[in-house]
Design a protein around this motif. Structure first.
Motif, PDB file in Angstrom:
ATOM      1  N   GLY A  52       0.811  -1.210   0.000  1.00 50.55           N
ATOM      2  CA  GLY A  52       0.000   0.000   0.000  1.00 50.55           C
ATOM      3  C   GLY A  52       0.845   1.261   0.000  1.00 50.55           C
ATOM      4  O   GLY A  52       2.071   1.221  -0.053  1.00 50.55           O
ATOM      5  N   LEU A  53       0.168   2.405   0.063  1.00 48.41           N
ATOM      6  CA  LEU A  53       0.859   3.696   0.091  1.00 48.41           C
ATOM      7  C   LEU A  53       1.607   3.863   1.402  1.00 48.41           C
ATOM      8  O   LEU A  53       1.165   3.397   2.439  1.00 48.41           O
ATOM      9  CB  LEU A  53      -0.145   4.841  -0.059  1.00 48.41           C
ATOM     10  CG  LEU A  53      -0.819   4.999  -1.417  1.00 48.41           C
ATOM     11  CD1 LEU A  53      -1.891   6.066  -1.337  1.00 48.41           C
ATOM     12  CD2 LEU A  53       0.191   5.351  -2.479  1.00 48.41           C
ATOM     13  N   GLY A  54       2.739   4.549   1.333  1.00 51.23           N
ATOM     14  CA  GLY A  54       3.437   4.901   2.559  1.00 51.23           C
ATOM     15  C   GLY A  54       4.867   4.410   2.629  1.00 51.23           C
ATOM     16  O   GLY A  54       5.473   4.017   1.635  1.00 51.23           O
ATOM     17  N   VAL A  55       5.390   4.421   3.835  1.00 49.80           N
ATOM     18  CA  VAL A  55       6.804   4.172   4.093  1.00 49.80           C
ATOM     19  C   VAL A  55       7.212   2.730   3.779  1.00 49.80           C
ATOM     20  O   VAL A  55       8.324   2.486   3.315  1.00 49.80           O
ATOM     21  CB  VAL A  55       7.130   4.518   5.564  1.00 49.80           C
ATOM     22  CG1 VAL A  55       8.583   4.219   5.890  1.00 49.80           C
ATOM     23  CG2 VAL A  55       6.825   5.976   5.839  1.00 49.80           C
ATOM     24  N   ALA A  56       6.339   1.763   4.018  1.00 47.75           N
ATOM     25  CA  ALA A  56       6.686   0.357   3.780  1.00 47.75           C
ATOM     26  C   ALA A  56       7.071   0.123   2.318  1.00 47.75           C
ATOM     27  O   ALA A  56       8.039  -0.593   2.031  1.00 47.75           O
ATOM     28  CB  ALA A  56       5.526  -0.545   4.183  1.00 47.75           C
ATOM     29  N   THR A  57       6.345   0.729   1.404  1.00 41.19           N
ATOM     30  CA  THR A  57       6.662   0.592  -0.021  1.00 41.19           C
ATOM     31  C   THR A  57       8.013   1.206  -0.331  1.00 41.19           C
ATOM     32  O   THR A  57       8.833   0.615  -1.047  1.00 41.19           O
ATOM     33  CB  THR A  57       5.571   1.264  -0.882  1.00 41.19           C
ATOM     34  OG1 THR A  57       4.345   0.586  -0.650  1.00 41.19           O
ATOM     35  CG2 THR A  57       5.916   1.224  -2.353  1.00 41.19           C
ATOM     36  N   ILE A  58       8.258   2.368   0.221  1.00 42.48           N
ATOM     37  CA  ILE A  58       9.533   3.058  -0.029  1.00 42.48           C
ATOM     38  C   ILE A  58      10.701   2.225   0.478  1.00 42.48           C
ATOM     39  O   ILE A  58      11.709   2.045  -0.223  1.00 42.48           O
ATOM     40  CB  ILE A  58       9.513   4.459   0.626  1.00 42.48           C
ATOM     41  CG1 ILE A  58       8.447   5.331  -0.055  1.00 42.48           C
ATOM     42  CG2 ILE A  58      10.875   5.118   0.553  1.00 42.48           C
ATOM     43  CD1 ILE A  58       8.148   6.621   0.667  1.00 42.48           C
ATOM     44  N   ILE A  59      10.587   1.690   1.678  1.00 40.25           N
ATOM     45  CA  ILE A  59      11.666   0.877   2.257  1.00 40.25           C
ATOM     46  C   ILE A  59      11.882  -0.398   1.444  1.00 40.25           C
ATOM     47  O   ILE A  59      13.021  -0.783   1.155  1.00 40.25           O
ATOM     48  CB  ILE A  59      11.371   0.561   3.732  1.00 40.25           C
ATOM     49  CG1 ILE A  59      11.472   1.842   4.562  1.00 40.25           C
ATOM     50  CG2 ILE A  59      12.308  -0.506   4.271  1.00 40.25           C
ATOM     51  CD1 ILE A  59      11.016   1.696   5.993  1.00 40.25           C
ATOM     52  N   ALA A  60      10.802  -1.062   1.059  1.00 42.31           N
ATOM     53  CA  ALA A  60      10.924  -2.310   0.299  1.00 42.31           C
ATOM     54  C   ALA A  60      11.596  -2.084  -1.046  1.00 42.31           C
ATOM     55  O   ALA A  60      12.521  -2.817  -1.429  1.00 42.31           O
ATOM     56  CB  ALA A  60       9.540  -2.932   0.107  1.00 42.31           C
ATOM     57  N   VAL A  61      11.162  -1.061  -1.771  1.00 44.19           N
ATOM     58  CA  VAL A  61      11.730  -0.794  -3.091  1.00 44.19           C
ATOM     59  C   VAL A  61      13.184  -0.331  -2.974  1.00 44.19           C
ATOM     60  O   VAL A  61      14.050  -0.765  -3.744  1.00 44.19           O
ATOM     61  CB  VAL A  61      10.875   0.233  -3.865  1.00 44.19           C
ATOM     62  CG1 VAL A  61      11.518   0.601  -5.186  1.00 44.19           C
ATOM     63  CG2 VAL A  61       9.484  -0.321  -4.110  1.00 44.19           C
ATOM     64  N   ALA A  62      13.484   0.515  -1.998  1.00 44.08           N
ATOM     65  CA  ALA A  62      14.867   0.985  -1.808  1.00 44.08           C
ATOM     66  C   ALA A  62      15.788  -0.170  -1.429  1.00 44.08           C
ATOM     67  O   ALA A  62      16.919  -0.254  -1.912  1.00 44.08           O
ATOM     68  CB  ALA A  62      14.907   2.077  -0.746  1.00 44.08           C
ATOM     69  N   SER A  63      15.323  -1.072  -0.583  1.00 47.30           N
ATOM     70  CA  SER A  63      16.136  -2.239  -0.202  1.00 47.30           C
ATOM     71  C   SER A  63      16.435  -3.107  -1.417  1.00 47.30           C
ATOM     72  O   SER A  63      17.560  -3.577  -1.597  1.00 47.30           O
ATOM     73  CB  SER A  63      15.417  -3.073   0.856  1.00 47.30           C
ATOM     74  OG  SER A  63      15.261  -2.344   2.039  1.00 47.30           O
TER      75      SER A  63
END
Length: 192
Positions: A52-63
């Motif tokens: 979903g939207l938010g920090v979890a997506t950003i962290i997953a994609v950056a990792s």
């Protein structure tokens, strides 16, 4: 995110490089090259549907985007090791762990730093880009994207310059300090 992706990437690169064997090593190398070529933003829709939207997506994609450059450079560092150093370690009857910590890891350190720089830069670019589509009301990417909506070019350019400055500061601290303390001090990389 970078710490997770780069750490796992480093371990995977070591595993591939130390256990490389003919066809399997080449297949894994090509698989890593294939996935490394995929832009971080291309992964965003997949993770948006999962987290979903938010920090979890950003962290997953950056990792994920930090993972592949580190695997690639760690693996190639092991391939580029001077065979004479390894033969000398064998003659001195170093065991596997002693060879790993006294010869292989110091020998690939310049490659690891390059991998870390690329992992950080790809993850940083991805974070800013994903913030444009995924962040709710925060982040540098969101600020740049929001300024575009309002045709506020000063804020857009300020955000772009701030992102570059923030990355340089982060790279100088995370990579520059340990690099100066090791590879540059040992003469493996000249001072710039």
């Amino acid at each position: 995110a970078v710490a997770v992706g780069a750490s796992v990437g480093f371990l995977a690169g070591l595993a591939i490089g130390l256990g490389r064997g003919g066809v399997e090593g080449r297949v894994l190398e090509h698989a890593v090259s294939f996935f490394m070529s995929i832009p971080g933003m291309a992964w965003a829709p997949i993770f948006l549907t999962i987290t979903g939207l938010g920090v979890a997506t950003i962290i997953a994609v950056a990792s994920l985007t930090a993972f592949f450059p580190m695997v690639f450079h760690t693996y190639h560092g092991l391939l580029a090791l001077d065979r004479h150093m390894l033969q000398t370690a064998d003659l001195m009857e170093f065991g596997f762990l002693r060879t790993l910590f006294r010869v292989r890891l110091p020998g690939i350190l310049t490659h690891v730093f390059v991998g870390l720089k690329l992992s950080m830069s790809r993850a940083f670019m991805t974070v800013v880009a994903v913030e444009m589509v995924s962040a709710t009301l925060s982040g540098l990417g969101y600020a740049i994207f929001d300024a575009r909506e309002l045709l506020n070019t000063k804020t857009m350019f300020a955000g772009i310059l701030l992102s570059g400055a923030a990355y340089l500061l982060m790279e100088g601290i995370v990579v520059g300090i340990p690099e100066r303390a090791t590879t540059r001090r040992w003469g493996l990389r000249p001072e710039s």
